[in-house]
Scaffold this motif. Structure first.
Motif, PDB file in Angstrom:
ATOM      1  N   GLU A   1      49.772  34.178  23.823  1.00 55.67           N
ATOM      2  CA  GLU A   1      51.118  34.139  24.057  1.00 55.67           C
ATOM      3  C   GLU A   1      51.669  32.931  23.136  1.00 55.67           C
ATOM      4  OE1 GLU A   1      54.175  34.646  27.792  1.00 55.67           O
ATOM      5  OE2 GLU A   1      52.766  32.808  28.020  1.00 55.67           O
ATOM      6  N   ILE A   2      52.921  33.345  22.613  1.00 53.51           N
ATOM      7  CA  ILE A   2      53.458  32.543  21.640  1.00 53.51           C
ATOM      8  C   ILE A   2      55.026  32.420  22.423  1.00 53.51           C
ATOM      9  CG2 ILE A   2      54.644  32.085  19.543  1.00 53.51           C
ATOM     10  CD1 ILE A   2      51.645  31.490  19.420  1.00 53.51           C
ATOM     11  N   LEU A   3      55.555  31.265  22.494  1.00 50.00           N
ATOM     12  CA  LEU A   3      57.178  30.860  22.910  1.00 50.00           C
ATOM     13  C   LEU A   3      57.808  30.433  21.505  1.00 50.00           C
ATOM     14  CD1 LEU A   3      56.397  28.609  25.984  1.00 50.00           C
ATOM     15  CD2 LEU A   3      56.407  31.261  25.819  1.00 50.00           C
ATOM     16  N   VAL A   4      58.847  31.081  21.332  1.00 51.63           N
ATOM     17  CA  VAL A   4      59.747  31.033  19.984  1.00 51.63           C
ATOM     18  C   VAL A   4      60.950  30.139  20.622  1.00 51.63           C
ATOM     19  CG1 VAL A   4      60.897  31.842  18.152  1.00 51.63           C
ATOM     20  CG2 VAL A   4      58.743  32.823  18.939  1.00 51.63           C
ATOM     21  N   GLY A   5      61.329  28.993  20.165  1.00 49.85           N
ATOM     22  CA  GLY A   5      62.513  28.246  20.317  1.00 49.85           C
ATOM     23  C   GLY A   5      62.261  27.325  21.677  1.00 49.85           C
ATOM     24  N   ARG A   6      62.839  26.148  21.589  1.00 47.68           N
ATOM     25  CA  ARG A   6      62.677  25.363  22.691  1.00 47.68           C
ATOM     26  C   ARG A   6      63.299  25.728  24.125  1.00 47.68           C
ATOM     27  NH1 ARG A   6      64.752  21.251  20.525  1.00 47.68           N
ATOM     28  NH2 ARG A   6      62.893  20.336  19.568  1.00 47.68           N
ATOM     29  N   SER A   7      64.480  26.641  23.794  1.00 48.27           N
ATOM     30  CA  SER A   7      65.160  27.194  24.811  1.00 48.27           C
ATOM     31  C   SER A   7      64.152  28.112  25.703  1.00 48.27           C
ATOM     32  CB  SER A   7      66.470  28.199  24.458  1.00 48.27           C
ATOM     33  OG  SER A   7      65.788  29.020  23.588  1.00 48.27           O
ATOM     34  N   VAL A   8      63.096  28.818  25.219  1.00 45.29           N
ATOM     35  CA  VAL A   8      62.137  29.577  25.940  1.00 45.29           C
ATOM     36  C   VAL A   8      61.351  28.701  26.690  1.00 45.29           C
ATOM     37  CG1 VAL A   8      60.287  31.327  25.765  1.00 45.29           C
ATOM     38  CG2 VAL A   8      62.428  31.450  24.436  1.00 45.29           C
ATOM     39  N   LEU A   9      60.815  27.494  26.081  1.00 48.13           N
ATOM     40  CA  LEU A   9      59.945  26.663  26.771  1.00 48.13           C
ATOM     41  C   LEU A   9      60.569  26.106  27.765  1.00 48.13           C
ATOM     42  CD1 LEU A   9      57.521  24.840  26.709  1.00 48.13           C
ATOM     43  CD2 LEU A   9      58.445  23.213  25.212  1.00 48.13           C
ATOM     44  N   LYS A  10      62.128  25.839  27.672  1.00 46.47           N
ATOM     45  CA  LYS A  10      62.758  25.303  28.993  1.00 46.47           C
ATOM     46  C   LYS A  10      62.863  26.309  30.179  1.00 46.47           C
ATOM     47  CE  LYS A  10      66.013  22.095  26.409  1.00 46.47           C
ATOM     48  NZ  LYS A  10      67.318  21.737  26.297  1.00 46.47           N
ATOM     49  N   LEU A  11      62.969  27.513  29.834  1.00 44.16           N
ATOM     50  CA  LEU A  11      63.082  28.560  30.797  1.00 44.16           C
ATOM     51  C   LEU A  11      61.664  28.473  31.644  1.00 44.16           C
ATOM     52  CD1 LEU A  11      64.841  31.440  29.026  1.00 44.16           C
ATOM     53  CD2 LEU A  11      65.698  30.063  30.834  1.00 44.16           C
TER      54      LEU A  11
END
Length: 357
Positions: free
Chosen positions: A226-236
């Motif tokens: 799984e890849i997270l794109v953008g810090r906003s997704v990490l925050k979620l």
């Protein structure tokens, strides 16, 4: 017999948005790309632009038989694909009480079952390689006004995990990845069914489709789970683990408003029952002036390890980072300036270019 030819990739939902950006990125790597989509006019436009670099088929991904026939024809005409990207989606910007069963089912059939159909078709013709299911940060944290879409993305995440485990048990040399995207500047916001009182927008921060395409290529290059794109997704993701009541409270207050632009909605047409007739085969939507050209891509397993083993200092730091985003008086997805992409150029892709047919 053996023959030399370009390696083959498939992109379902490849005429616009993230799918179109992914097609362009794969062509730049030397792939011949089969593009599946509903819009015959957009497919014809891409065929005129890209010529023999693409193979096209007009179909609805919710029709499993049609997707299976396309997969068989792709393998016959081009050779067995080694990459298959499922990117087709539908949504409507409407509260649940305004969405009837037929509309809810259509969004679910395309966004969720379209992905299921794509995986089934891919596995019927792929000997090895990568399948990538395009997801969203909304697969972890839902927003008001898109219940059908959020439910479908949650379902895709559950389905993907189950299928990944089955493939591992069978020992098949196929990697199944999911790429969770942030808000992206795509034509979705120009053609989705809208019942808001303003034209819809991607909830800031907004990223260009090429950022998402780089995340998809990273998943392929690294055989990532799984890849997270953008810090906003990490925050979620972190917020949903550590502070779910706070996240829901902020979304209750701002979740609808952050999806409204400052423009009136003047086009009553949408793409729910068929392709929008006036939107070309393009990656970008109408928010170029506000969209970021770069953003971090992060392996989600690394993020979870940080949470599990980083100790109290890491947890406090992540909590502080999240808290700043959630208490700034705007959406919980609003963040500070993104760091430059740490992976602006993906590693060289080395896979066999010969197929036995």
């Amino acid at each position: 017999m053996t023959r030399d030819h370009n390696p083959v990739a498939v992109v379902a939902g490849g005429t616009a948005g993230v799918g179109r950006a992914t097609v362009d990125a794969l062509i730049a790597r030397g792939y011949r790309v089969a593009v599946l989509a509903r819009g015959e006019a957009r497919l014809a436009q891409m065929q005129q632009e890209l010529g023999a670099q693409i193979w096209t088929r007009a179909l609805d991904v919710s029709d499993g038989d049609a997707v299976m026939r396309a997969a068989s024809d792709i393998a016959s005409d081009l050779g067995a694909p080694e990459i298959w990207v499922n990117s087709a989606m539908l949504t409507s910007f409407s509260t649940f009480d305004m969405v009837d069963e037929a509309e809810f089912r259509k969004i679910t059939d395309t966004t969720y079952l379209g992905t299921v159909n794509g995986c089934r078709a891919a596995l019927s013709v792929m000997a090895q390689g990568n399948i990538v299911n395009v997801g969203s940060g909304l697969a972890y944290v839902s927003v008001p006004g898109q219940a059908a879409y959020c439910g479908a993305k949650h379902a895709v995440r559950g389905f993907t995990q189950a299928l990944r485990i089955e493939l591992a048990r069978e020992g098949r040399p196929i990697t199944l990845s999911m790429v969770q995207l942030p808000a992206v500047n795509t034509p979705q916001f120009d053609w989705a069914r809208n019942r808001l009182d303003r034209h819809p927008q991607p909830a800031p921060p907004i990223f260009q489709p090429e950022v998402a395409a780089r995340g998809i290529l990273r998943a392929i290059d690294q055989n990532a789970r799984e890849i997270l794109v953008g810090r906003s997704v990490l925050k979620l993701l972190i917020g949903n683990i550590l502070f779910p009541p706070l996240v829901e409270r902020q979304l209750t207050e701002m979740g609808i408003e952050t999806q409204k632009s400052d423009r009136p909605d003047t086009d009553a047409r949408d793409n729910l029952d068929g392709p929008h007739p006036d939107i070309s085969a393009r990656a970008h939507g109408g928010f170029d002036a506000r969209a970021k050209d770069d953003g971090i891509t992060l392996d989600s397993d690394a993020a979870r390890k940080t949470l599990a083993f980083g100790g109290a200092a890491a947890l406090l730091g992540l909590g502080y980072l999240l808290g700043r985003g959630l208490t700034s008086g705007s959406s919980p997805k609003v963040e500070a300036r993104e760091k430059p992409d740490r992976h602006p150029a993906s590693p060289a892709y080395r896979r066999p270019t010969e197929y036995r047919v």
